[in-house]
Design an enzyme around this catalytic site. Sequence first.
Site, PDB file in Angstrom:
ATOM      1  N   MET A 133      -9.454 -44.736  -1.558  1.00 16.00           N
ATOM      2  CA  MET A 133      -8.921 -45.958  -2.174  1.00 16.00           C
ATOM      3  C   MET A 133      -8.279 -45.647  -3.532  1.00 16.00           C
ATOM      4  SD  MET A 133     -10.916 -49.508  -3.030  1.00 16.00           S
ATOM      5  CE  MET A 133     -11.399 -49.853  -1.349  1.00 16.00           C
ATOM      6  N   LYS A 175      13.940 -59.712  -6.251  1.00 15.40           N
ATOM      7  CA  LYS A 175      12.772 -60.301  -5.579  1.00 15.40           C
ATOM      8  C   LYS A 175      11.627 -59.288  -5.527  1.00 15.40           C
ATOM      9  CE  LYS A 175      14.533 -58.923  -1.033  1.00 15.40           C
ATOM     10  NZ  LYS A 175      15.182 -59.395   0.198  1.00 15.40           N
ATOM     11  N   TYR A 229     -13.296 -38.026   3.214  1.00 13.08           N
ATOM     12  CA  TYR A 229     -14.010 -38.798   4.231  1.00 13.08           C
ATOM     13  C   TYR A 229     -13.895 -38.160   5.608  1.00 13.08           C
ATOM     14  CZ  TYR A 229     -14.840 -42.701   1.073  1.00 13.08           C
ATOM     15  OH  TYR A 229     -15.277 -43.484   0.046  1.00 13.08           O
ATOM     16  N   ARG A 261      15.861 -66.681  11.412  1.00 20.54           N
ATOM     17  CA  ARG A 261      14.782 -66.586  10.431  1.00 20.54           C
ATOM     18  C   ARG A 261      14.797 -67.861   9.604  1.00 20.54           C
ATOM     19  NH1 ARG A 261      14.256 -61.748   5.973  1.00 20.54           N
ATOM     20  NH2 ARG A 261      16.034 -62.824   5.049  1.00 20.54           N
TER      21      ARG A 261
HETATM   22  C1  LIG Z   1      16.415 -58.848   0.341  1.00 21.20           C
HETATM   23  C2  LIG Z   1      17.635 -59.606   0.602  1.00 21.20           C
HETATM   24  C3  LIG Z   1      18.890 -59.091   0.230  1.00 21.20           C
HETATM   25  C4  LIG Z   1      19.082 -57.702  -0.306  1.00 21.20           C
HETATM   26  O1  LIG Z   1      18.873 -56.764   0.721  1.00 21.20           O
HETATM   27  P1  LIG Z   1      19.022 -55.168   0.474  1.00 21.20           P
HETATM   28  O2  LIG Z   1      19.045 -54.627   1.845  1.00 21.20           O
HETATM   29  O3  LIG Z   1      17.827 -54.743  -0.290  1.00 21.20           O
HETATM   30  O4  LIG Z   1      20.279 -54.981  -0.268  1.00 21.20           O
HETATM   31  C5  LIG Z   1      19.997 -59.910   0.391  1.00 21.20           C
HETATM   32  N1  LIG Z   1      19.868 -61.160   0.896  1.00 21.20           N
HETATM   33  C6  LIG Z   1      18.692 -61.678   1.278  1.00 21.20           C
HETATM   34  C7  LIG Z   1      18.621 -63.038   1.839  1.00 21.20           C
HETATM   35  C8  LIG Z   1      17.538 -60.920   1.155  1.00 21.20           C
HETATM   36  O5  LIG Z   1      16.375 -61.438   1.537  1.00 21.20           O
END
Ligand SMILES: *Cc1c(COP(=O)(O)O)cnc(C)c1O
Length: 389
Positions: A330, A37, A282, A136
């Site tokens: 930046m 992700k 800055y 969540r």
């Molecule tokens: C990001 C995520 C993971 C992986 O988490 P890590 O701590 O990076 O291993 C697993 N399950 C879900 C639902 C996540 O959002």
Amino acid sequence: MRTRPCWVEISARSFEENYRFLMSLAAPGVELLAMVKADAYGHSLALCAAAAVRAGARWLGVTSVEEGVAARAVCPEARVLVMSGVFPGQGAAVVDHGLTAVVWEPWQLEELEGAARAAGAGPAAVHLEIDTGMSRQGVGTDELAAVLARFGEGSALRLEGVMTHLFAADEADGRVTEGQLARLDEALGRIEAGGLGPEWLNVGNSAALLAGQAARIGALAKRWGLKAMLRPGLALYGVAPEFKPEEPEAVVAARARLQPVLSWKTRVVGVRSVPSGAVVGYNGTFVASEPMRLALLAVGYADGLDRRLGNRFSLLVRGERAPLVGRISMDQAVLDVTEIDGVEAGDEVVILGTQGGETITAFDHAEAAGTIPWEVFTRIGTRVRRVLV
Ligand SMILES: *Cc1c(COP(=O)(O)O)cnc(C)c1O
């Protein structure tokens, strides 16, 4: 073409070795979904999804349909699980690209039912998330019966997996996790009583895997006739989460085996000498206390270098640590190289990674910026090119 000298090097070999090492930690018969992700935690989805598949991953995890489509383009055979919801109008893309959605809201089920019926290719497989305490996403106990009723005979959806997210797997005593697994066990009982027969139990992040929870999750899956799947992310990128209050030995041992995947680099644009009393950057937050030599760098907060690191962090040049002085701009930052011989325009500077015998980790950045390694990685800007090494 991007040629500005601020780039990230990705070692696909390290990523593959991390995946294989994590497989060796999973109990026999336990599957590992590779979490890619957020552009593979800022490491490049295109590079890392392909590496995961080469290392043997059959499942990839993303958090949006857009990322799922991108993963599918690189990995035509992999199963791609979209974790954070399908939004109105995205059902057709899920079905057309052969993605598998995690669902929990009734309207998500409707979106996918409509898309599956329109495609006419049989029921769409989904993974149902159970809220076991994180509040969540996921179905709560009260709504479970209503959601399960939608998977009966003639449904356009097939319940392929049941998942939940462990939200405190890095707490060494494991108490919160035990409570979550107990609630999951209860939900699995109700799912079985509903006669739905899913295939997968999909639970556990890097912390759960490194702490040795794969066997526990595997046993829970077996009890209900399911196969277990864990979903490591951070560990695949070579970083073990820190456990509080104390690190289990297994985590310490695993950390030593994981290999960093990413190095973040830039170059010296030029070096100037300034007299004592010169102010830097800055608002002149740094004042030279003696004649100094300063190196200008092609990296700034728009590249993801946290602005809070100004005057409180060092980067590596010529194998030595050089302090960042003044505010980070930046697009630029300044190093004090007074004590380092021979620094000149074009020298490579390591922002995150190893140079000579010195290493700067994502934890070092996180600590200085008041955040976590996950955020350090994912904030590296999209304009910083990712190069396979
Ligand atoms: C990001 C995520 C993971 C992986 O988490 P890590 O701590 O990076 O291993 C697993 N399950 C879900 C639902 C996540 O959002």
